[in-house]
Design a protein around this motif. Structure first.
Motif, PDB file in Angstrom:
ATOM      1  N   ILE A  67       0.842  -1.212   0.000  1.00  0.00           N
ATOM      2  CA  ILE A  67       0.000   0.000   0.000  1.00  0.00           C
ATOM      3  C   ILE A  67       0.869   1.250   0.000  1.00  0.00           C
ATOM      4  O   ILE A  67       0.630   2.189  -0.758  1.00  0.00           O
ATOM      5  CB  ILE A  67      -0.948  -0.003   1.209  1.00  0.00           C
ATOM      6  CG1 ILE A  67      -1.959  -1.135   1.084  1.00  0.00           C
ATOM      7  CG2 ILE A  67      -1.681   1.329   1.322  1.00  0.00           C
ATOM      8  CD1 ILE A  67      -2.883  -1.263   2.274  1.00  0.00           C
ATOM      9  N   SER A  68       1.868   1.267   0.880  1.00  0.00           N
ATOM     10  CA  SER A  68       2.756   2.441   0.914  1.00  0.00           C
ATOM     11  C   SER A  68       3.433   2.643  -0.438  1.00  0.00           C
ATOM     12  O   SER A  68       3.602   3.783  -0.898  1.00  0.00           O
ATOM     13  CB  SER A  68       3.809   2.270   2.012  1.00  0.00           C
ATOM     14  OG  SER A  68       3.197   2.167   3.276  1.00  0.00           O
ATOM     15  N   GLY A  69       3.811   1.541  -1.090  1.00  0.00           N
ATOM     16  CA  GLY A  69       4.418   1.647  -2.415  1.00  0.00           C
ATOM     17  C   GLY A  69       3.468   2.209  -3.456  1.00  0.00           C
ATOM     18  O   GLY A  69       3.853   3.042  -4.289  1.00  0.00           O
ATOM     19  N   LEU A  70       2.212   1.764  -3.415  1.00  0.00           N
ATOM     20  CA  LEU A  70       1.221   2.287  -4.375  1.00  0.00           C
ATOM     21  C   LEU A  70       0.945   3.770  -4.154  1.00  0.00           C
ATOM     22  O   LEU A  70       0.775   4.532  -5.105  1.00  0.00           O
ATOM     23  CB  LEU A  70      -0.078   1.482  -4.271  1.00  0.00           C
ATOM     24  CG  LEU A  70      -0.061   0.091  -4.905  1.00  0.00           C
ATOM     25  CD1 LEU A  70      -1.346  -0.647  -4.601  1.00  0.00           C
ATOM     26  CD2 LEU A  70       0.143   0.190  -6.415  1.00  0.00           C
ATOM     27  N   ILE A  71       0.888   4.181  -2.875  1.00  0.00           N
ATOM     28  CA  ILE A  71       0.694   5.614  -2.593  1.00  0.00           C
ATOM     29  C   ILE A  71       1.898   6.408  -3.089  1.00  0.00           C
ATOM     30  O   ILE A  71       1.743   7.498  -3.663  1.00  0.00           O
ATOM     31  CB  ILE A  71       0.461   5.837  -1.089  1.00  0.00           C
ATOM     32  CG1 ILE A  71      -0.860   5.197  -0.660  1.00  0.00           C
ATOM     33  CG2 ILE A  71       0.444   7.334  -0.762  1.00  0.00           C
ATOM     34  CD1 ILE A  71      -1.103   5.216   0.840  1.00  0.00           C
ATOM     35  N   ALA A  72       3.108   5.873  -2.880  1.00  0.00           N
ATOM     36  CA  ALA A  72       4.312   6.564  -3.357  1.00  0.00           C
ATOM     37  C   ALA A  72       4.321   6.707  -4.877  1.00  0.00           C
ATOM     38  O   ALA A  72       4.844   7.689  -5.413  1.00  0.00           O
ATOM     39  CB  ALA A  72       5.558   5.815  -2.891  1.00  0.00           C
ATOM     40  N   ILE A 296      -0.583   5.861   5.028  1.00  0.00           N
ATOM     41  CA  ILE A 296      -0.773   7.043   4.175  1.00  0.00           C
ATOM     42  C   ILE A 296       0.410   8.000   4.347  1.00  0.00           C
ATOM     43  O   ILE A 296       0.985   8.502   3.369  1.00  0.00           O
ATOM     44  CB  ILE A 296      -2.104   7.736   4.503  1.00  0.00           C
ATOM     45  CG1 ILE A 296      -3.277   6.818   4.143  1.00  0.00           C
ATOM     46  CG2 ILE A 296      -2.223   9.068   3.759  1.00  0.00           C
ATOM     47  CD1 ILE A 296      -4.635   7.338   4.596  1.00  0.00           C
ATOM     48  N   VAL A 297       0.800   8.220   5.602  1.00  0.00           N
ATOM     49  CA  VAL A 297       1.955   9.089   5.869  1.00  0.00           C
ATOM     50  C   VAL A 297       3.226   8.493   5.261  1.00  0.00           C
ATOM     51  O   VAL A 297       4.032   9.200   4.643  1.00  0.00           O
ATOM     52  CB  VAL A 297       2.129   9.290   7.391  1.00  0.00           C
ATOM     53  CG1 VAL A 297       3.397  10.101   7.675  1.00  0.00           C
ATOM     54  CG2 VAL A 297       0.910   9.982   7.983  1.00  0.00           C
ATOM     55  N   LEU A 298       3.392   7.187   5.404  1.00  0.00           N
ATOM     56  CA  LEU A 298       4.605   6.545   4.886  1.00  0.00           C
ATOM     57  C   LEU A 298       4.648   6.578   3.359  1.00  0.00           C
ATOM     58  O   LEU A 298       5.713   6.787   2.766  1.00  0.00           O
ATOM     59  CB  LEU A 298       4.683   5.095   5.373  1.00  0.00           C
ATOM     60  CG  LEU A 298       4.776   4.890   6.891  1.00  0.00           C
ATOM     61  CD1 LEU A 298       4.863   3.407   7.224  1.00  0.00           C
ATOM     62  CD2 LEU A 298       5.960   5.644   7.463  1.00  0.00           C
ATOM     63  N   GLY A 299       3.502   6.374   2.718  1.00  0.00           N
ATOM     64  CA  GLY A 299       3.462   6.406   1.256  1.00  0.00           C
ATOM     65  C   GLY A 299       3.804   7.778   0.695  1.00  0.00           C
ATOM     66  O   GLY A 299       4.655   7.907  -0.201  1.00  0.00           O
ATOM     67  N   PHE A 300       3.146   8.794   1.221  1.00  0.00           N
ATOM     68  CA  PHE A 300       3.449  10.156   0.757  1.00  0.00           C
ATOM     69  C   PHE A 300       4.851  10.574   1.210  1.00  0.00           C
ATOM     70  O   PHE A 300       5.535  11.336   0.511  1.00  0.00           O
ATOM     71  CB  PHE A 300       2.398  11.143   1.272  1.00  0.00           C
ATOM     72  CG  PHE A 300       1.110  11.105   0.502  1.00  0.00           C
ATOM     73  CD1 PHE A 300       1.062  11.497  -0.831  1.00  0.00           C
ATOM     74  CD2 PHE A 300      -0.056  10.660   1.099  1.00  0.00           C
ATOM     75  CE1 PHE A 300      -0.115  11.452  -1.546  1.00  0.00           C
ATOM     76  CE2 PHE A 300      -1.253  10.619   0.391  1.00  0.00           C
ATOM     77  CZ  PHE A 300      -1.290  11.008  -0.945  1.00  0.00           C
ATOM     78  N   GLY A 301       5.289  10.057   2.371  1.00  0.00           N
ATOM     79  CA  GLY A 301       6.643  10.354   2.823  1.00  0.00           C
ATOM     80  C   GLY A 301       7.690   9.782   1.872  1.00  0.00           C
ATOM     81  O   GLY A 301       8.697  10.433   1.568  1.00  0.00           O
ATOM     82  N   ALA A 302       7.456   8.569   1.381  1.00  0.00           N
ATOM     83  CA  ALA A 302       8.389   7.970   0.421  1.00  0.00           C
ATOM     84  C   ALA A 302       8.434   8.782  -0.869  1.00  0.00           C
ATOM     85  O   ALA A 302       9.512   8.996  -1.447  1.00  0.00           O
ATOM     86  CB  ALA A 302       7.975   6.530   0.129  1.00  0.00           C
TER      87      ALA A 302
END
Length: 530
Positions: A67-72, A296-302
């Motif tokens: 999920i974090s990867g997809l958000i990134a 969500i924070v981690l995805g946008f953070g990446a």
């Protein structure tokens, strides 16, 4: 990655494996050997313990890595997975948890078979449960391969393959020796580690941007190469009508699929009462909800700190965004802080994969032994022989998951889990809801409902761009795709409900009013529940 990364991460991997094997060994020496002990841990877990275990079972490699990867990579559209996975728990809490605990013993088929002809229903539900479980396992195997490929610098395909094989072997050991009790404690330990790791990374990301979430989003948009479109719907699912329908299909699968996942349903049998089952879901919602907010924070953070291009360069599907983010937040490549944080996050992700595959393998082996074996071979199989079959089934399912994991290693893990959710929502959810709430539901309706959702879902996946016809497909050199959507839920979920309805109204058998009344009383009051 440097030698320090590899050494420290491998040491942490080894420490977790040693601890979990110790738990498994201890449990295997203290178990009674009964089916109830193997499948449900003796029903001795408290709501809090089971809530942590459910969260550990649910927060998989798809959640932490995918999920974090997809958000990134896709910004707003990647958040659909976070929202869908969380909203799904409301369906579980309101419609499923307490009723399933009251009506069943070990598996989904127990609930349906309570008022139907057992043999055809158990065969159908068991087949569906194994199919969903293998698809879900596939995602975890892909996550394991991606993680170790990153750790080893992405140069060794052999190491990646051996990692998948090693994870498969470990999950068979956990399930065969420890059963549900060992699996549950492994999941509890993993849930604590994962929450702690996510909290640390989230705090570090927000600290980097001085607590200003708006600045984080704006920087992510700038670094993504898509500008403000990164923060708006449509980057992944807004190109044309096919992409928009895929968006709807995925949303349906995520929201409805959780209530049909065999390894989630089996967790409700590990507590002593239906009230405890409901309370354990409340615990799990609190944990899972806070975790998905952090993804969500981690995805946008990446996206903001690494840049979308660097995330995609490391792994085209985005599966390595969080470990790379940890490396940067700790001080960058070559720094002590970066080395430690990267290794810790990699170890937590690896622990996540091991815990989840153990839970899924246990649920699927229970379906093979308790439903398929007991129905096809020995209608009155003794408990100890059924448990022995479950252990052998764990090995077979592990082998299938390993083979598929080696085949699909370049797909995003969250995307793969979306497919498993679609099959669960198509085949398992309709028969479960009809059995619990429709007075006139019949055996033919139950069997048709399962196969009417399962067969179209699997066929549509095989004929979709996921398997052939695109550069990202399993077989990029072939093109036999006929179905335009990547997720089949929009078509297969209604077909599952429709098939159950048609099967019931065309059935010559009269519904058993007495069994329905008994099931209804048991579901709502818990009277007579195991």
């Amino acid at each position: 990655m440097t030698g320090d990364h590899q050494t420290l991460a491998l040491l942490l991997f080894s420490a977790f494996i040693v601890v979990t094997l110790a738990i498994t060994t201890w449990v295997s020496r203290n178990r009674r050997g009964s089916a109830e002990e193997f499948y449900a841990g003796g029903r001795l877990f408290s709501p809090m313990e089971n809530g942590f275990a459910i969260a550990g079972d649910y927060m998989s490699a798809a959640s932490f890595l995918g999920i974090s990867g997809l958000i990134a990579l896709y910004g707003y559209d990647g958040m659909l997975y976070s929202v869908g996975f969380l909203v799904a728990w409301l369906v579980v809490l309101l419609l499923v948890a307490e009723l399933v605990r009251n009506c069943g013993r070990f598996t989904l088929a127990d609930v349906v078979a309570a008022r139907m002809s057992e043999r055809p229903v158990r065969i159908a539900a068991g087949t569906s449960s194994v199919t969903v479980s293998v698809l879900y396992l596939l995602a975890q195997m892909v996550g394991a391969g991606s993680l170790v490929a990153l750790l080893l610098g992405g140069t060794s395909e052999a190491a990646r393959s051996w990692t998948v094989i090693g994870v498969g072997a470990l999950m068979v050991v956990y399930v065969s020796l420890g059963g549900m009790r060992a699996t549950t404690w492994i999941q509890i330990v993993k849930a604590v580690l994962l929450m702690a790791g996510a909290i640390v990374l989230t705090v570090l990301v927000l600290t980097r941007f001085h607590g200003d979430f708006n600045q984080l989003l704006n920087t992510a948009a700038e670094q993504s190469g898509h500008g403000k479109d990164f923060l708006s719907p449509g980057l992944r699912y807004g190109g044309d009508w096919t992409a928009r329908l895929d968006f709807i299909s995925l949303g349906l699968a995520l929201v409805l699929g959780t209530a049909g996942l065999p390894h989630i349903l089996s967790r409700f049998y590990t507590v002593p009462t239906a009230r405890a089952a409901r309370r354990s879901v409340v615990w799990s919602i609190a944990l899972i909800g806070s975790f998905y907010l952090m993804t969500i924070v981690l995805g946008f953070g990446a996206a903001a700190i690494l840049g979308t291009d660097d995330v995609r360069a490391s792994n085209a599907a985005g599966n390595t965004a969080v470990p790379l983010l940890a490396l940067d937040l700790g001080g960058g490549a070559g720094s002590t802080g970066g080395t430690v944080l990267f290794a810790v996050v990699a170890a937590v992700a690896f622990a996540t994969i091991l815990a989840v595959v153990a839970g899924i393998t246990l649920a699927s082996s229970a379906s093979v032994a308790h439903d398929l074996y007991a129905s096809l071979k020995r209608r009155h199989a003794k408990q100890h022989s059924e448990v022995a079959v479950a252990r052998f089934a764990a090995a077979g399912i592990g082998a299938a998951a390993i083979a598929l994991g080696l085949l699909a290693r370049d797909l995003n893990v969250a995307f793969l889990v979306g497919l498993a959710f679609a099959v669960a929502a198509s085949a398992n959810l309709p028969v479960l809801l009809y059995s619990l709430f429709w007075r006139n539901f019949t055996t033919r309706g139950a069997v048709w409902s399962v196969y009417g959702g399962l067969i179209p879902a699997v066929l549509l996946v095989l004929l979709s761009p996921v398997v052939s016809g695109t550069p990202e497909a399993l077989f990029p050199g072939l093109d036999f795709h006929l179905f335009p959507l990547q997720n089949p839920g929009l078509v297969s979920i209604p077909l599952g409900f429709l098939a159950g309805w048609i099967g019931t109204i065309t059935s010559a058998d009269e519904p058993d009013e007495a069994k329905h009344a008994e099931t209804e009383v048991r579901a709502l009051t818990g009277a007579g529940a195991v």
